[in-house]
Design an enzyme around this catalytic site. Structure first.
Site, PDB file in Angstrom:
ATOM      1  N   THR A  12      30.301   9.494   7.950  1.00  7.84           N
ATOM      2  CA  THR A  12      30.912  10.620   7.244  1.00  7.84           C
ATOM      3  C   THR A  12      30.409  11.974   7.740  1.00  7.84           C
ATOM      4  O   THR A  12      30.953  13.008   7.352  1.00  7.84           O
ATOM      5  CB  THR A  12      30.624  10.523   5.725  1.00  7.84           C
ATOM      6  N   GLY A  13      29.360  11.996   8.566  1.00  7.15           N
ATOM      7  CA  GLY A  13      28.752  13.268   8.984  1.00  7.15           C
ATOM      8  C   GLY A  13      29.469  13.903  10.172  1.00  7.15           C
ATOM      9  O   GLY A  13      30.503  13.417  10.639  1.00  7.15           O
ATOM     10  N   VAL A  15      28.623  14.148  13.343  1.00  4.46           N
ATOM     11  CA  VAL A  15      28.686  13.300  14.539  1.00  4.46           C
ATOM     12  C   VAL A  15      29.487  12.025  14.243  1.00  4.46           C
ATOM     13  O   VAL A  15      30.280  11.571  15.073  1.00  4.46           O
ATOM     14  CB  VAL A  15      27.269  12.973  15.045  1.00  4.46           C
ATOM     15  N   SER A  40      28.171   7.420  -0.650  1.00  9.62           N
ATOM     16  CA  SER A  40      29.485   6.976  -0.180  1.00  9.62           C
ATOM     17  C   SER A  40      29.692   5.468  -0.241  1.00  9.62           C
ATOM     18  O   SER A  40      30.842   5.007  -0.245  1.00  9.62           O
ATOM     19  CB  SER A  40      29.677   7.387   1.284  1.00  9.62           C
ATOM     20  N   ARG A 109      13.803   8.120  21.027  1.00  9.16           N
ATOM     21  CA  ARG A 109      14.112   8.603  22.392  1.00  9.16           C
ATOM     22  C   ARG A 109      12.938   8.558  23.354  1.00  9.16           C
ATOM     23  O   ARG A 109      13.100   8.227  24.521  1.00  9.16           O
ATOM     24  CB  ARG A 109      14.607  10.059  22.334  1.00  9.16           C
ATOM     25  N   CYS A 148      21.413  17.369  22.001  1.00  9.86           N
ATOM     26  CA  CYS A 148      22.632  18.011  22.512  1.00  9.86           C
ATOM     27  C   CYS A 148      22.357  19.245  23.381  1.00  9.86           C
ATOM     28  O   CYS A 148      23.234  19.664  24.145  1.00  9.86           O
ATOM     29  CB  CYS A 148      23.543  18.375  21.349  1.00  9.86           C
ATOM     30  N   GLN A 175      22.876  27.853  20.034  1.00 16.60           N
ATOM     31  CA  GLN A 175      23.375  26.559  19.563  1.00 16.60           C
ATOM     32  C   GLN A 175      24.338  26.706  18.391  1.00 16.60           C
ATOM     33  O   GLN A 175      24.107  27.480  17.463  1.00 16.60           O
ATOM     34  CB  GLN A 175      22.187  25.674  19.171  1.00 16.60           C
ATOM     35  N   GLU A 201      13.231  21.656  17.699  1.00 15.66           N
ATOM     36  CA  GLU A 201      14.126  21.609  18.866  1.00 15.66           C
ATOM     37  C   GLU A 201      13.402  21.905  20.183  1.00 15.66           C
ATOM     38  O   GLU A 201      13.621  21.221  21.190  1.00 15.66           O
ATOM     39  CB  GLU A 201      15.254  22.620  18.642  1.00 15.66           C
ATOM     40  N   HIS A 241      27.171  24.275  22.727  1.00 16.56           N
ATOM     41  CA  HIS A 241      25.835  24.839  22.924  1.00 16.56           C
ATOM     42  C   HIS A 241      25.780  25.481  24.316  1.00 16.56           C
ATOM     43  O   HIS A 241      26.127  24.852  25.330  1.00 16.56           O
ATOM     44  CB  HIS A 241      24.767  23.746  22.846  1.00 16.56           C
TER      45      HIS A 241
HETATM   46  N1  LIG Z   1      25.333  17.485  15.326  1.00 19.07           N
HETATM   47  C1  LIG Z   1      24.975  17.425  16.607  1.00 19.07           C
HETATM   48  O1  LIG Z   1      25.415  18.223  17.461  1.00 19.07           O
HETATM   49  C2  LIG Z   1      24.033  16.386  17.045  1.00 19.07           C
HETATM   50  C3  LIG Z   1      23.426  15.496  16.159  1.00 19.07           C
HETATM   51  N2  LIG Z   1      22.590  14.557  16.611  1.00 19.07           N
HETATM   52  C4  LIG Z   1      21.937  13.606  15.714  1.00 19.07           C
HETATM   53  O2  LIG Z   1      22.926  12.717  15.163  1.00 19.07           O
HETATM   54  C5  LIG Z   1      22.551  12.329  13.851  1.00 19.07           C
HETATM   55  C6  LIG Z   1      23.651  12.702  12.874  1.00 19.07           C
HETATM   56  O3  LIG Z   1      23.782  14.101  12.795  1.00 19.07           O
HETATM   57  P1  LIG Z   1      24.935  14.817  11.962  1.00 19.07           P
HETATM   58  O4  LIG Z   1      26.191  14.045  12.036  1.00 19.07           O
HETATM   59  O5  LIG Z   1      24.922  16.202  12.461  1.00 19.07           O
HETATM   60  O6  LIG Z   1      24.378  14.710  10.449  1.00 19.07           O
HETATM   61  P2  LIG Z   1      25.167  14.881   9.066  1.00 19.07           P
HETATM   62  O7  LIG Z   1      24.165  15.377   8.102  1.00 19.07           O
HETATM   63  O8  LIG Z   1      26.419  15.662   9.254  1.00 19.07           O
HETATM   64  O9  LIG Z   1      25.572  13.368   8.662  1.00 19.07           O
HETATM   65  C7  LIG Z   1      24.636  12.441   8.239  1.00 19.07           C
HETATM   66  C8  LIG Z   1      25.265  11.062   8.028  1.00 19.07           C
HETATM   67  O10 LIG Z   1      24.244  10.115   7.672  1.00 19.07           O
HETATM   68  C9  LIG Z   1      24.496   9.573   6.366  1.00 19.07           C
HETATM   69  N3  LIG Z   1      23.244   9.501   5.604  1.00 19.07           N
HETATM   70  C10 LIG Z   1      22.551  10.537   5.061  1.00 19.07           C
HETATM   71  N4  LIG Z   1      21.453  10.082   4.425  1.00 19.07           N
HETATM   72  C11 LIG Z   1      21.465   8.732   4.559  1.00 19.07           C
HETATM   73  C12 LIG Z   1      20.612   7.685   4.099  1.00 19.07           C
HETATM   74  N5  LIG Z   1      19.520   7.950   3.359  1.00 19.07           N
HETATM   75  N6  LIG Z   1      20.919   6.412   4.422  1.00 19.07           N
HETATM   76  C13 LIG Z   1      22.021   6.137   5.150  1.00 19.07           C
HETATM   77  N7  LIG Z   1      22.875   7.080   5.604  1.00 19.07           N
HETATM   78  C14 LIG Z   1      22.596   8.357   5.317  1.00 19.07           C
HETATM   79  C15 LIG Z   1      25.464  10.527   5.716  1.00 19.07           C
HETATM   80  O11 LIG Z   1      26.229   9.785   4.761  1.00 19.07           O
HETATM   81  P3  LIG Z   1      26.841  10.408   3.399  1.00 19.07           P
HETATM   82  O12 LIG Z   1      27.858  11.427   3.798  1.00 19.07           O
HETATM   83  O13 LIG Z   1      27.404   9.200   2.760  1.00 19.07           O
HETATM   84  O14 LIG Z   1      25.701  11.023   2.636  1.00 19.07           O
HETATM   85  C16 LIG Z   1      26.287  11.003   6.906  1.00 19.07           C
HETATM   86  O15 LIG Z   1      27.232  10.019   7.212  1.00 19.07           O
HETATM   87  C17 LIG Z   1      21.216  13.018  13.564  1.00 19.07           C
HETATM   88  O16 LIG Z   1      20.148  12.162  13.888  1.00 19.07           O
HETATM   89  C18 LIG Z   1      21.253  14.200  14.491  1.00 19.07           C
HETATM   90  O17 LIG Z   1      19.965  14.682  14.751  1.00 19.07           O
HETATM   91  C19 LIG Z   1      22.357  14.442  17.938  1.00 19.07           C
HETATM   92  C20 LIG Z   1      22.899  15.285  18.841  1.00 19.07           C
HETATM   93  C21 LIG Z   1      23.785  16.322  18.452  1.00 19.07           C
HETATM   94  N1  LIG Z   2      19.028  19.953  16.547  1.00 19.77           N
HETATM   95  C1  LIG Z   2      20.311  19.994  17.240  1.00 19.77           C
HETATM   96  C2  LIG Z   2      21.118  18.796  16.895  1.00 19.77           C
HETATM   97  C3  LIG Z   2      20.312  17.569  16.701  1.00 19.77           C
HETATM   98  O1  LIG Z   2      20.563  16.893  15.771  1.00 19.77           O
HETATM   99  O2  LIG Z   2      19.348  17.306  17.582  1.00 19.77           O
HETATM  100  P1  LIG Z   2      18.506  15.930  17.644  1.00 19.77           P
HETATM  101  O3  LIG Z   2      19.486  14.844  17.870  1.00 19.77           O
HETATM  102  O4  LIG Z   2      17.559  16.087  18.755  1.00 19.77           O
HETATM  103  O5  LIG Z   2      17.804  15.767  16.313  1.00 19.77           O
HETATM  104  C4  LIG Z   2      21.034  21.256  16.879  1.00 19.77           C
HETATM  105  O6  LIG Z   2      20.716  21.741  15.846  1.00 19.77           O
HETATM  106  O7  LIG Z   2      21.911  21.733  17.542  1.00 19.77           O
END
Ligand SMILES: NC(=O)C1=CN([C@@H]2O[C@H](COP(=O)(O)OP(=O)(O)OC[C@H]3O[C@@H](n4cnc5c(N)ncnc54)[C@H](OP(=O)(O)O)[C@@H]3O)[C@@H](O)[C@H]2O)C=CC1
Ligand SMILES: N[C@@H](CC(=O)OP(=O)(O)O)C(=O)O
Length: 349
Positions: A12-13, A15, A40, A109, A148, A175, A201, A241
């Site tokens: 749902t997030g 990514v 969710s 990583r 990223c 970013q 970061e 970015h």
């Molecule tokens: N955004 C970016 O550009 C980048 C992100 N990342 C990494 O990717 C990952 C996801 O980031 P992002 O999508 O931005 O994060 P979001 O906060 O947008 O989404 C988080 C997701 O994880 C779920 N979640 C939250 N808490 C829990 C929990 N306790 N147990 C299980 N599921 C949970 C949420 O579900 P719900 O909605 O149901 O709460 C949601 O689906 C992170 O590790 C981030 O560091 C890496 C590179 C780039």
């Molecule tokens: N921290 C990065 C995104 C991210 O989630 O990085 P990492 O996957 O290393 O936690 C940003 O804010 O643009």
């Protein structure tokens, strides 16, 4: 060809949604399961996902019931978009149970037996998978993709390192907001503003590229020998970015030579014609004011690194700007390309 079932963790997030979008109609992979937090779990995806992308939520996933993080998953291949606060033990449990986890999270990583992969940069590091399995007693595996912002820097450094050698680099990032997930940075903090701090970061940018650009010797990666100093800033851009790089080379080169080397760079994903690979991994723009996030982030379907303003540097040798789409090449697209490479090399059998 029959498609391979996949699950998306954290679907749902910011990514997670990119995974769902990029996997719609994918020639190899089909989404069959999604997970979310307690908020969710047990509900339909369309009921709990605040869809923020410009294309419609794919009908095939809208009615899937979101599973909780501990659920048994009906797919060997799992894409993880979990927050790093929870990803560690969940991904380990899945790898121990035989799943191949392609993860965006930072938790694993830098572990010595975990591949940190950009397929154009270090596909050979997948050879750590049997090492990981043997050391941990796992039948599955964890394979990670980088931060990223590490991504555009490392893409540019691969051909520069190979052709000229690299000694030092100064990196300044701008970013996008989506890097902080959804809902991310409060609008009150970031509109009309730049925030000169992104927690955790800068150290990642100072070590992840060295691992990816390092040499695999036996079961160990010997990090690349250059040093990096990074400054990271959050700017009010939605996606993309931008990094300003000042680089000291071992062998001097002029901007035209650098531009040619970057434009001509091709690697294994292009040779294998992996479905998500861009035809040209690095696109060099010659206009004085490019790349720009809004105009250039979708180059190569969001998978190309766009470089511009290659010019001499009075401190080091050259400086340039590089741009990469943070939720596509920097996150979901990166994991999918890793999985495509693993499929092509027989790791998903
Ligand atoms: N955004 C970016 O550009 C980048 C992100 N990342 C990494 O990717 C990952 C996801 O980031 P992002 O999508 O931005 O994060 P979001 O906060 O947008 O989404 C988080 C997701 O994880 C779920 N979640 C939250 N808490 C829990 C929990 N306790 N147990 C299980 N599921 C949970 C949420 O579900 P719900 O909605 O149901 O709460 C949601 O689906 C992170 O590790 C981030 O560091 C890496 C590179 C780039
Ligand atoms: N921290 C990065 C995104 C991210 O989630 O990085 P990492 O996957 O290393 O936690 C940003 O804010 O643009």
């Amino acid at each position: 060809m029959a498609t391979i079932p996949v699950a998306v963790l954290g679907a749902t997030g910011a990514v997670g949604q990119r995974f769902i979008q990029l996997l719609e109609g994918h020639p190899l992979f089909q989404v069959v399961a999604l997970t979310g937090s307690e908020r969710s779990a047990g509900k339909k995806y369309h009921e709990v996902c605040r869809w923020v992308l410009d294309t419609p939520m794919p009908a095939a996933v809208a009615n899937l019931t979101v599973l909780d993080a501990d659920a048994d998953l009906p797919a060997q291949l799992v894409f993880s978009a979990l927050p790093s606060t929870v990803a560690g033990p969940i991904e380990q449990r899945l790898a121990a149970a035989g799943h191949i986890v392609c993860s965006n999270a930072s938790n694993h990583r830098m572990e010595p037996d975990v591949p940190l992969i950009i397929p154009e940069v270090n596909p050979d590091h997948l050879a750590l998978i049997p090492v990981q399995r043997r050391r941990r007693g796992w039948s599955g595996a964890i394979v990670t993709n980088p931060n990223c912002t590490s991504t555009p820097a490392t893409m540019v450094l691969r051909p520069l390192l190979d052709t000229f050698g690299v000694r030092r680099m100064l990196l300044v990032s701008m970013q996008a907001l989506s890097g902080a997930g959804y809902p991310g940075v409060p609008s009150y903090d970031v509109v009309d503003n730049v925030i000169p701090y992104i927690g955790g970061e800068e150290p990642k940018l100072e070590i992840e590229p060295q691992k990816m650009l390092g040499r695999l010797e036996g079961e160990t990666i010997v990090p690349a020998g250059f040093t990096t100093s990074a400054h990271c800033n959050r700017v009010p851009v939605l996606e993309g970015h931008l990094v300003c790089l000042s680089i000291e080379l071992e062998r001097k080169a002029d901007p035209a030579e650098i531009a040619t080397v970057l434009s001509n760079f091709r690697a294994l994903p292009q040779e294998l014609r992996l479905p998500t690979a861009p035809e040209q991994p690095i696109i060099v723009r010659h206009e004085p004011d490019r790349p720009q996030p809004r105009r250039d982030r979708d180059a190569g379907r969001g998978m190309a690194t766009v470089v511009g303003r290659i010019r001499p540097c009075s401190l080091f040798d050259i400086k340039l700007i590089a741009l990469s789409h943070n939720t596509i090449r920097g996150a979901a697209g990166a994991s999918i390309l890793n999985a495509e490479l693993m499929h092509a090399q027989g790791w998903l059998a």
